[in-house]
Enzyme design. Structure first.
Site, short mmCIF file in Angstrom:
data_model
loop_
_atom_site.label_atom_id
_atom_site.label_comp_id
_atom_site.label_asym_id
_atom_site.label_seq_id
_atom_site.Cartn_x
_atom_site.Cartn_y
_atom_site.Cartn_z
N ASP A 196 0.81 -1.17 0.09
CA ASP A 196 0.25 0.02 0.00
C ASP A 196 0.65 1.16 -0.03
O ASP A 196 2.09 1.32 0.50
CB ASP A 196 -0.99 0.01 1.24
CG ASP A 196 -2.20 0.72 0.97
OD1 ASP A 196 -2.40 1.77 0.12
OD2 ASP A 196 -3.38 0.39 1.89
N ASP A 203 -10.84 2.03 -3.16
CA ASP A 203 -11.06 1.88 -1.98
C ASP A 203 -12.70 1.98 -1.74
O ASP A 203 -13.33 1.38 -1.07
CB ASP A 203 -10.65 2.87 -1.12
CG ASP A 203 -9.50 2.70 -0.19
OD1 ASP A 203 -9.13 1.43 -0.23
OD2 ASP A 203 -8.79 3.47 0.36
C1 DGJ Z 1 -5.91 1.84 2.14
C2 DGJ Z 1 -6.20 0.53 1.17
O1 DGJ Z 1 -6.70 0.93 0.05
C3 DGJ Z 1 -7.28 -0.20 2.23
O2 DGJ Z 1 -7.70 -1.27 1.20
C4 DGJ Z 1 -6.57 -0.76 3.41
O3 DGJ Z 1 -5.72 -1.58 2.92
C5 DGJ Z 1 -6.19 0.72 4.25
N1 DGJ Z 1 -5.33 1.45 3.41
C6 DGJ Z 1 -5.55 0.11 5.28
O4 DGJ Z 1 -4.96 1.22 5.99
#
Ligand code: DGJ
Length: 692
Positions: free
Chosen positions: A448, A516
């Site tokens: 991420d 997201d």
């Molecule tokens: C952002 C990601 O896009 C989410 O899926 C998740 O992993 C969060 N970060 C966790 O902090």
């Protein structure tokens, strides 16, 4: 100087020809990018008025395939430098051609300063995508400041009009399609954020304004780079159009020391006939063959725990979720954020990549074993490029983040960005991850990156702007090394959803987290844009709870599944709260997906738009799959039949669910009755098999 005859080069792909030629001042003109031409036909292009007989000094912009800032070049220049004595104009002379079966490199030199510019074209026997890159070699005695080094400038053939298609967005609303008439002047797309960005994806297409999903010529380009970038579409007053694309952004420049070489990333270009769907299908095919590390492998059905537990992670709740996920048919369990350091919320712990001893007193081993015993692979979330100020790492290494003297260190989501351009930071990062992966128990990383750069400085560095390039290069190096040392490791690229989706990251990762936003309805638009370039196989798509945690929209389980089945299906809801009926239906739909995923992930996609119905058709071998959704029902309106593409007229197709036999000719001309439920949020999956 080579004879005129040898100053024109044609490159052939299976269905297209690309021709460049030198004008009398060694300006490299793009003179054809379109349907296939024979060698004689290509050669005859030099006779066309304005093709190569006159030099660019006659004032025609947007015709050069390699566009150096030099005399009378008032338009977009993909190549801009400043020499040590302040001279900015380049005077490039053609010096050499290096040609192999599938690769052409044209070499130009600025004789006085000893700067060599190499522009390379690569074609392949089974794709119309052409890959290009540029390299600059400083053979002089002084450093050269490189202000702009685009990977490619693509000259678009003359048409009556021009339309630009772009993918734009925001967090939670990535890769949306916008088509707009191309204005005169310069239209810039790009990112200054340090990563690819949610706001613009490094891809764009040009057509003459008449292309549709199934008809018309489309020229498009994609940049394989995950840092900052810029794409400029220039429509000159002469109605000539060129697109120049490359890494970096203004006002960043880098010094090229004597003897040093600067290699740009690849910019890929595609000319397609058959409209936007054919263009998208050709990009998918290219990605599957030449970009992704494991082309033939099918993506497993993932379960991801983020929306279920967020930071409230324990070994027990993860094991309980894993049991439910395994029962539903999931094949890879991913434990998301919150397992390490003091990361019990987003204010602490980033950077401390060891299991939280309160939550995992015996380490991750027992949970990993439990997941493996359930027959699933185990994946872990990491965000290696970041640090919370409240962490052991930051307390011991406050100088490791990007910062500038006398400026604040602006936090976003309570975190700062590590200076991955630094060799010591890169070594540390690789070492920490390698240690985590030791024993090869962890099968998958979700990598991420949750904030863009700010105050991107590097006090004390000789050439601090390099960080914009070296961050991405070091990221690539670490990914490449980890993959080489852990060949079974698979990686998902994520940046708060789809902030890092491009062919550069996809060369070394296996899928991406698309957004997201897990609302199935919003997702359809995001997915449609994503599918203009990237194949379904890499498009991570979760089924989450209803009402959706972000939008509060209530959507039936089947619709949520059918929407996610258009990509790499995953489940991301709180399975401990799903009813027995929901879990049972979920398992059926996962089983459905496993039957069709080869066709969805590797097949040819054609979009469906019929009345209120949206969907996609996928074809591979004898199998055709249709996924379709109708968000709202309008009383008194009948759902139209859905016409299918690419079927054999004379063949018959069996619907695997109903057993009905359809004729290809009828499906193509009249269409298929999807028999959708007569209510809102209706959806379906149809499997057709060509009969022998
Ligand atoms: C952002 C990601 O896009 C989410 O899926 C998740 O992993 C969060 N970060 C966790 O902090």
């Amino acid at each position: 100087m080579p004879a005129l005859e040898s100053r024109l080069w044609a490159l052939n792909t299976p269905n297209t020809t690309y021709v460049v030629a030198l004008d009398p001042h060694d300006g490299l003109r793009g003179i054809h990018w379109g349907r296939s031409l024979t060698a004689a036909q290509a050669d005859s292009l030099r006779e066309l008025p304005g093709a190569v007989r006159r030099s660019v000094s006659d004032g025609r912009d947007a015709v050069l395939d390699l566009a150096p800032a030099s005399a009378f070049r008032y338009g977009v220049n993909g190549l801009q430098v400043r020499f040590a004595d302040g001279t900015r104009d380049l005077e490039l002379a053609f010096t050499e051609v290096v040609r192999t079966d599938r690769e052409l490199t044209l070499v130009f030199t600025d004789g006085h300063y000893g700067l060599e510019v190499r522009t390379t074209y690569r074609t392949r026997a089974d794709t119309d995508v052409i890959e290009r890159s540029t390299s600059l070699v400083n053979r002089g005695a002084e450093p050269v400041e490189v202000i702009r080094a685009d990977s490619a400038t693509w000259v678009i053939p003359e048409r009556e009009d021009y339309r630009l298609t772009q993918l734009f967005g925001e967090w939670g609303a990535e890769t949306r399609i916008n088509r707009t008439s191309l204005p005169y002047g310069e239209t810039h797309l790009g990112s200054r954020r340090g990563h690819t960005s949610h706001q613009a994806n490094p891809w764009a297409a040009i057509d003459d304004g008449t292309a549709t999903e199934s008809h018309g010529e489309v020229w498009s380009t994609a940049l394989a780079w995950s840092g900052t970038w810029r794409l400029t579409a220039e429509r000159a007053p002469t109605d000539r159009v060129a697109i120049s694309v490359g890494f970096g952004h203004d006002p960043v420049s880098v010094a090229l020391a004597p003897g040093e070489t600067l290699e740009t990333p690849v910019a890929a270009g595609l000319y397609a006939t058959g409209g936007f769907a054919a263009s998208a299908a050709a990009w998918h095919d290219y990605a599957l063959r030449y970009v992704l590390p494991h082309p033939e492998e099918l993506r497993p059905v993932i379960y991801n725990s983020w929306e279920a537990t967020e930071f409230d992670i324990s070994a027990d709740n993860q094991a309980a979720l894993a049991e439910r996920a395994a029962a539903m048919g999931c094949e890879l369990f991913v434990m998301d954020d919150g397992w390490f350091g003091s990361r019990v919320h987003d204010r602490a712990g980033l950077g401390d990549w060891h299991p939280n001893p309160d939550r995992f007193p015996d380490g991750l081993g027992p949970l990993i074993k439990r997941v493996h015993d359930l027959g699933m692979r185990f994946g872990l979330w990491v965000e290696p490029e970041m640090v919370n100020p409240d962490s052991e790492l930051y307390r011991s290494r406050p100088d490791w983040v990007y910062h500038q003297p006398h400026r604040r260190r602006s936090e976003m989501r309570n975190q700062l960005v590590l200076n991955l351009a630094r060799t010591d930071v890169a070594e540390w990062m690789h070492g920490r991850l390698d240690e985590l992966l030791a024993g090869d128990e962890i099968d998958f990383l979700k990598w991420d990156m949750n904030r863009p750069f700010s105050e991107a400085g590097w006090p004390g560095a000789e050439d601090p702007d390099r960080l914009w390039f070296d961050h991405t290069r070091n990221l690539y190096r670490i990914l490449d090394r980890l993959r080489a040392d852990h060949p079974n490791l698979r990686i998902e690229s994520c940046a708060s959803g789809g902030g890092r989706v491009d062919f550069g990251i996809l060369r070394r990762t296996d899928q991406v987290w698309t957004s997201d936003n897990t609302d199935a309805v919003d997702r359809l638009e995001i997915q449609e844009g994503f599918a203009q370039v990237y194949p379904a196989k890499v498009m991570g798509a979760w089924v989450t709870d209803s009402p959706n945690p972000f939008t509060r929209r209530e959507v039936p389980l089947d619709f949520r599944f059918h929407a996610a089945m258009a990509g790499a299906l995953a489940v991301g809801g709180d399975l401990l709260k799903w009813t027995e009926a929901e879990s049972r239906r979920g398992a059926e739909l996962v089983a459905d997906y496993k039957r069709i995923r080869g066709t969805v992930q590797l097949g040819r996609r054609s979009p469906i738009r019929a009345g209120e119905i949206r969907g996609a058709q996928y074809g591979r071998g004898d199998e055709t799959v249709v996924l379709a959704w109708r968000r709202s029902r309008r009383l008194g309106y009948r759902d139209p039949l859905v016409k299918l593409a690419g079927l054999e007229s004379d063949a018959r197709y069996r619907d695997e669910r109903t057993g009905r036999i359809h004729h290809g000719a009828v499906l193509a001309t009249h269409g298929l009755d999807l028999d959708l439920q007569p209510w809102d949020y209706a959806s379906t999956m149809v499997e057709l098999v060509r009969m022998p």
